[in-house]
Design an enzyme around this catalytic site. Sequence first.
Site, PDB file in Angstrom:
ATOM      1  CE  LYS A   4      -0.270  -0.818   6.046  1.00 26.82           C
ATOM      2  NZ  LYS A   4      -1.571  -0.114   6.103  1.00 26.82           N
ATOM      3  CG  ASP A  46      -8.400   5.319   2.478  1.00 28.71           C
ATOM      4  OD1 ASP A  46      -8.780   5.744   1.366  1.00 28.71           O
ATOM      5  OD2 ASP A  46      -7.286   4.796   2.664  1.00 28.71           O
ATOM      6  N   GLY A  55       0.820  -1.201   0.000  1.00 27.77           N
ATOM      7  CA  GLY A  55       0.000   0.000   0.000  1.00 27.77           C
ATOM      8  C   GLY A  55       0.851   1.246   0.000  1.00 27.77           C
ATOM      9  N   GLY A  56       0.213   2.369   0.249  1.00 26.71           N
ATOM     10  CA  GLY A  56       0.919   3.634   0.210  1.00 26.71           C
ATOM     11  C   GLY A  56       1.938   3.795   1.324  1.00 26.71           C
ATOM     12  N   GLY A 105       3.286   0.973   3.189  1.00 25.00           N
ATOM     13  CA  GLY A 105       4.128  -0.177   3.497  1.00 25.00           C
ATOM     14  C   GLY A 105       3.704  -1.455   2.809  1.00 25.00           C
TER      15      GLY A 105
END
Length: 378
Positions: free
Chosen positions: A131, A231, A112-113, A115
């Site tokens: 993550k 989000d 993702g943005g 990690g």
Amino acid sequence: MGSEVAEVKVVHHQDLNKKILVALVVSSSLLGGILLLLSCFSIYRLKRLKKCKAENEENPDAAKAIISFGPILDKFPSLKTSGKKGSIASIEYQLLVAATNNFDEAKIIGEGGLGRVYKAHFNDHFHAAVKKIYAGGQEAQRQFENEVDSLSKIQHQNVVSLLGYCIHGESRFLIYEMMENGSLEFHLHVFRLKSHRSTLTWHLRMKSALDVARGLEYLHERCNPAVIHRDLKCSNILLDSNFNAKLSDFGLAITGGNSNKTSIKLSGTLGYVAPEYLLDGKLTDKSDVYAFGVVLLELLMGRRPVERAMPQLTDRSKLPNIVDPAIRNTMDLKHLYQVAAIAVLCVQPEPSYRPLITDVLHSFIPLVPVDLGGSLRV
């Protein structure tokens, strides 16, 4: 003399009868008391069982958590609970290194943005997703703290469970329950490009929509204070081994209801961000409803929706032609029209015209088969 003896015998018989009567009364009283206590205890246990059953039905993940999360806590004494993070366990860095084979690239299952996500094998029976958040930056730190804070207070069958966290130098790690079937985005936009087919049937797509609606309804209506996800998108909707959909990535979530641009930074993903939030900074639960409508359009069309498709959604003659070919002609047209109507309402530019997520939830229940969590009998 004879009469005196007779009188004595009569007196003795009377005394004996009185004693027997008293004994019977006392015994009956004791027996009655015991039966009463047993009855009360039985009623109490029955009520407790019913209460526990109701709590487990309302939140089955709470019951599963004891079974699912127990092995990792029992197996590793190094895991400890930090008071600062509430009920979320602080996990030692070396344990994560061992579980991910030193964060081997072969273990990467998502990115993702902020990690990468690795599949971690803690033992033969317990796997999880780790993550690794890219080091540095106030924004990364803020989202890490927000994620831990939010998910330490949220427990719902349609919200991904956070098992633990780790702080190692400048690096930050989050450990989640394993979601074997990846994200909704993967199935809609990635997997089909590789295999030229879709694993998501019409009913599975409706189940995903129902699951997401249940998760949002919990955040908006059941949490106190209310939570706005902020989000919601297909990449943040994860699917477990049974294709149960769960909301993830709460780094941008806020609590406490409505907000405006003077109190909170504009964040989110373009295409999913509601126009009033994008243009005026006005953020409400209806902003999540707008994003839900966009996700619903993706489920219907099998592609990232474009604005020019909107007029066709309200045209019954054209609607079947823009539906994802993988599910075209596999659903009841009446249901298709209903879902399209819900999507159109959710993405209305004016927030007041959008439905509450509770109304959306009740609209989807009759469209999902009973064995998938709805009320439709196929």
